[in-house]
Scaffold this motif. Sequence first.
Motif, short mmCIF file in Angstrom:
data_model
loop_
_atom_site.label_atom_id
_atom_site.label_comp_id
_atom_site.label_asym_id
_atom_site.label_seq_id
_atom_site.Cartn_x
_atom_site.Cartn_y
_atom_site.Cartn_z
N SER A 289 0.79 -1.12 -0.20
CA SER A 289 0.05 -0.04 -0.15
C SER A 289 0.76 1.23 0.11
O SER A 289 1.97 1.14 0.44
CB SER A 289 -0.90 -0.03 1.26
OG SER A 289 -0.24 0.21 2.52
N LEU A 290 0.18 2.42 -0.42
CA LEU A 290 1.08 3.62 -0.58
C LEU A 290 1.52 4.26 0.76
O LEU A 290 2.64 4.65 1.08
CB LEU A 290 0.14 4.83 -1.26
CG LEU A 290 0.10 4.56 -2.87
CD1 LEU A 290 -0.84 5.84 -3.02
CD2 LEU A 290 1.42 4.64 -3.57
N CYS A 291 0.67 3.88 1.81
CA CYS A 291 0.93 4.41 2.94
C CYS A 291 2.48 3.77 3.90
O CYS A 291 3.14 4.25 4.23
CB CYS A 291 -0.22 4.09 4.09
SG CYS A 291 -1.66 5.42 3.82
N LYS A 292 2.28 2.44 3.52
CA LYS A 292 3.39 1.64 3.60
C LYS A 292 4.62 1.93 2.99
O LYS A 292 5.83 2.09 3.46
CB LYS A 292 3.17 0.29 3.55
CG LYS A 292 2.18 -0.36 4.58
CD LYS A 292 1.82 -1.87 4.17
CE LYS A 292 0.45 -2.27 5.22
NZ LYS A 292 0.04 -3.65 4.73
N GLN A 293 4.51 2.13 1.81
CA GLN A 293 5.55 2.72 0.72
C GLN A 293 6.32 3.90 1.28
O GLN A 293 7.41 4.07 1.40
CB GLN A 293 5.01 2.68 -0.69
CG GLN A 293 4.76 1.45 -1.11
CD GLN A 293 4.44 1.53 -2.71
OE1 GLN A 293 4.76 2.48 -3.48
NE2 GLN A 293 3.57 0.80 -3.31
#
Length: 477
Positions: A384-388
Motif C-alpha cells: 500500500s502507498l502508506c507503507k511505501q
Amino acid sequence: MSANFTPREIVSELDRYIVGQQDAKRAVAIALRNRWRRQRVEGELKDEITPKNIIMIGPTGVGKTEIARRLARLAGAPFVKVEASKFTEVGYVGRDVESMVRDLVEASVGLVRQEEEQRVGSRAEERAEERLLDVLLPRPRPKQEGMGFEVRDPGSSGGIPLGAPGQDISRVEPEDEGKDESREKMRALLRKGTLDEREVEIEIPERPTMPSMQVFGAQGMEEMMMNMQDLFQSMPGLGGKKKTRRRKVTVAEARKLLSDQEAAQLVDMEKVKIEALERAESSGIIFLDEIDKVSGRQGEHTGPDISREGVQRDLLPVIEGSTVTTKYGAIRTDHVLFIAAGAFHVGKVSDMIPELQGRFPIRVELDPLSREDLVRILEEPRNSLCKQYAALMGTEDVDVSFTREGIEEIARIAEETNAAGENIGARRLHTVMERLLDDVSFRASELSGSKLEVDAEYVSGQLSEVLASEDLSRYIL
C-alpha cells in the motif's frame, strides 16, 4: 505453478495486493487453474483443450493491469503487456501484431535464463572466487626443468598435456606450499568481506557497438532485422570474436561481475531456448491493453482510424492459433492465454468485429472505485502507498504514521477530485499522496529523528490551498 493453488487460493493471493474486483479475480483464477488441469489430461484431447480468453471492461485505475501482472507472477509464467493502439494494419506504418508473440518469447527466454543462472549460482560463485583470488594472489607456477617438451598425465592413454611446454607440474617446492597457505588465508579474508573495498583490475567482455536500425513496415520485417543483427554479430570483426577490456573496480563489484560471467558460461543456451519456447507456448500470457482503441468498424472512422478494423482482423489468427517465427524458433499460439482490457468509455465491446468478439468468450466488468475502496487500497495491500511512503521516510530516520481519519480524508479528496475532473481511479491517490508529503520529502534529511502523524487536520492543512482553487487542483491533483 504450484499444483496446490486452487482457484480460491489464487483469489486469496490476489486479495493481498488488489482491493475488490472479485469477479475479475475469479475469472483469471479459473483460467489459471484450467491450465494446470489441461497438463494432467492424457491423450489427444489435451491438445484440443484451448484457454478461454478474457476481456476485462472497466475504467482506468481500477486494477485491470495489476490483476494480469500479479497472475503471471503467481504462475511463474512468461508475461508481456502490449498496447493495442501501437499496432497497425499491414501496409501502414507501425508495429505488426506478431511482434507481441516475439516479445513473449523474449520474456520467456529471460525468465528461463534467470532460473538457470540461479540454479548454477553456487558453482558460478566458486569459479568467480577462484578467478578473483588469481588476481589478488596469483597461483604458484611450476618449476621449469627444460624446454621443448610437455608433461603429460601418465594415467591417460592419449597423453593429454597438463602444463605448458617446459613446465613440470609434478614438482612442488616448499615455497609453493606456503603460497597455497597464503591463498587460503586470502580466501578467508575475501569471504569475510575484509577486502571488499580494495580495487582490482579485471577483464570484462566488451559489448559490440553496432549502429542501431529500426524498421517499421510489413509483417516479418522486425524479425528480419533481428536476424540480420545476430548475423552481423557472429561475423569476425563485427562482434563474432568477443573482445574484452580491463576495468578497475572494487573487490565487491568484481565478485558480482565475475559471477555473472561464470553463470552465463555455465548456462546451456540451447536448452534455455527449447524450454523457453515450450513454456511460452503452454503457459504464456499476453495482456492486450487498450483494446477499445481499435474497436471501430469499417465505415465508422476515417483518417488516422482507418486501420482499426484491419488491426482486429490481423489479431484474429494470432489469438485463434497460428505459427509465429521468432529468432529462437517457431511458436504456436494455440495455448497462449490472451487477456484483453479496455475502458470502453465511448464505444462498447459489440463495436468490435464479431469474429474477434468470439475469441474472448469470458467478459468481466470491473467496478469503479468508491471512497471505501480507496480507503482499503491505502490500508490493506502489502504494498500500500502508506507503507511505501513510511518505508521511504524511514530510510532517513523520519517516522511517518497515518491515522484512520487521515486516510479517510485522503480518500475523500481523491474521490472528489476524480468526480470533478477525469476519473483515473486509484492512480489519483499517487498524485494526492505526492502533494501531501511534498514538504516532508524535501526536508527529510533535516527532520532526522522526528515523528510525523498524518491525521485529517494535517491532510486538510497541506491540501487546503490546492483545493481552494478548482482550476489549480485540476492541474496539481
